[in-house]
Design an enzyme around this catalytic site. Structure first.
Site, mmCIF file in Angstrom:
data_model
loop_
_atom_site.group_PDB
_atom_site.id
_atom_site.type_symbol
_atom_site.label_atom_id
_atom_site.label_comp_id
_atom_site.label_asym_id
_atom_site.label_seq_id
_atom_site.Cartn_x
_atom_site.Cartn_y
_atom_site.Cartn_z
ATOM 1 N NE ARG A 90 31.778 38.140 75.085
ATOM 2 C CZ ARG A 90 30.983 37.163 74.945
ATOM 3 N NH1 ARG A 90 30.681 35.963 75.088
ATOM 4 N NH2 ARG A 90 29.622 37.004 74.257
ATOM 5 C CG ASN A 144 33.471 34.823 66.327
ATOM 6 O OD1 ASN A 144 33.362 35.138 65.325
ATOM 7 N ND2 ASN A 144 33.096 34.976 67.005
ATOM 8 C CB CYS A 164 29.727 31.279 61.357
ATOM 9 S SG CYS A 164 28.719 32.482 62.396
ATOM 10 C CG HIS A 194 28.898 37.649 63.430
ATOM 11 N ND1 HIS A 194 29.734 37.609 64.157
ATOM 12 C CD2 HIS A 194 28.905 36.291 62.952
ATOM 13 C CE1 HIS A 194 30.020 36.198 64.604
ATOM 14 N NE2 HIS A 194 29.825 35.459 64.172
ATOM 15 C CE1 TYR A 244 27.088 39.482 66.388
ATOM 16 C CE2 TYR A 244 26.025 37.020 65.471
ATOM 17 C CZ TYR A 244 27.579 37.705 66.579
ATOM 18 O OH TYR A 244 27.974 36.849 67.346
#
Length: 421
Positions: A90, A144, A164, A194, A244
């Site tokens: 990440r 995700n 989500c 998102h 987002y």
């Protein structure tokens, strides 16, 4: 009822376990299996999970294992919460795109594509093993990028629904601002994972009065501040975008900010170390306050609701989920995965009808849907050309020089996770 959490060693898991304990009348779990290859984390999380059940007088049994086939054998539902490559991957997803002037984020843009490429093959292997062991089991995906992962599962014929926490978080926030119970709030929530907008906030159900004009009129400044978008923009749009959307509506501003502070991955990694130290305390028997800063607010309530509905135990009649479009949004392909209100039951999720979507939002949805199609092709079949095509199609990238550079950097940073590279 047996539920299995793949990725059960996540620091998120106590939030989920707390929901199972509090909402046991909705979802009567007899056995909860936490599966994770990281045995050290799994034992810490598993110990706290058992203490949470004991504190709340839950009679269910919690077991831990690193054996996937053992974990999913006989499960009624399998919940996926994976992070292939961990926080280290990440950190890379959030860093190298910035070198090209593009947003660095774990689910959006080039970083989101990298995560999809690492994740889809792993999830499909898990799902195949679930199907061999128990073809009736539901797969609930929190992993995700949820839209791409759920599309991969559905395209492969699995019984899957994506989930989500954005919608349930907004539902709770709007309920508090309007001083009503969350169950009174029905969102006209439309878009892709998102990439969503609240086009109405209805009181009492799908046909209820729309309170969105009141919310924006009386609480627009607070909502805009939470989204980190200007209030005049919300007034112009007349809807509430998810947070987002800031990556799209204020891309260059976000890039400047991200270049001047530690990555979110670094912050989360430090928080996880602290959380695991707390979980190791044998006196701790409830989820710690710090967990609320980790993200995933109301994640457990949404998970319990969805699992209960899919397994025939109740749950709320309408839930925001990720599932096939199948004509719900006529400007998208039927096999696009959309995030909308749906009626959820033992046969799965059936999207509710959606009012016509403003071209301002429909256009962006169509663009990102095309990207998600190309991203899934790259995840399933590999190849530099497929990665390049996906990046070139993304609205946050677009220029071929960026796409060329990002393609090379994505492959270089993820080679150990890409069998074809």
């Amino acid at each position: 009822m047996k539920l299995t959490v793949v990725g059960g060693g996540s620091t998120y898991t106590p939030e989920l376990v707390d929901g199972f304990a509090r909402l046991r009348d909705t979802l009567p779990v007899e056995e909860l299996v936490l599966m994770d290859p990281a045995q050290d984390r799994l034992e810490l999380v598993g110990g706290l999970a058992r203490r949470i059940f004991t504190r709340q007088d839950h009679t269910g049994r919690i077991t831990t294992t690193s054996d996937l086939d053992e974990a999913v054998d006989g499960a009624d539902a399998v919940l996926l919460q994976l992070r292939v490559g961990g926080q280290a991957a990440r950190e890379q997803d959030e860093t190298w795109p910035l070198e090209c002037g593009c947003v660095g984020q774990e689910t959006t843009g080039a970083g989101g594509l990298a995560k999809a490429l690492r994740t889809v093959p792993v999830v499909l292997d898990i799902a195949d093993r679930v199907r061999r062991t128990n073809p009736r089991a539901w797969i609930i995906d929190f992993t995700n990028p949820v839209g791409i992962v759920t599309r991969a599962l559905l395209q492969a014929g699995h019984k899957a629904v994506g989930l989500c926490n954005v919608a349930i978080g907004l539902q709770r926030k709007f309920a508090a601002l309007l001083s009503v119970a969350p169950s009174e709030i029905h969102l006209d929530h439309v878009g892709l994972n998102h990439l969503t907008w609240e086009t109405a906030v209805r009181l009492g159900g799908p046909e209820g009065e729309d309170a969105l004009p009141k919310l924006l009129g009386e609480h627009g400044d607070r909502i805009a501040a939470d989204l980190r978008l200007p209030r005049p923009l919300l007034d112009t749009l007349g809807v509430v975008p998810s947070y987002y959307l800031r990556y799209y509506y204020a891309h260059d501003e976000v890039v400047r900010e991200l270049r001047t502070k530690p990555s979110r991955a670094a912050e989360v990694a430090a928080m996880e170390r602290e959380l695991l130290a707390l979980y190791a305390d044998p006196a701790l028997d409830e989820k710690p306050e710090l967990l609320g800063e980790r993200g995933g607010a109301f994640y457990s309530e949404a998970a319990v609701d969805l699992a209960a509905a899919l397994l025939g135990g109740g749950g709320t009649p309408y839930q925001v989920v990720n599932t096939y479009n199948r004509g719900t949004l006529p400007f998208l392909p039927d096999d696009a995965v959309i995030e909308v209100q749906a009626a959820v039951g033992a046969k799965g999720a059936a999207p509710l009808p959606v009012h016509p979507v403003d071209p301002l939002y429909a256009g962006l949805m169509a663009d990102v849907t095309a990207y998600e199609h190309l991203a899934l092709e790259a995840a399933l079949h590999g190849g530099r050309d497929r990665v390049f095509r996906a990046l070139l199609s993304h609205p946050l990238i677009g220029q071929y020089t960026y796409a060329e550079t990002l393609t090379d950097r994505l492959i270089a940073h993820n080679r150990e996770h890409l069998a074809w590279a």
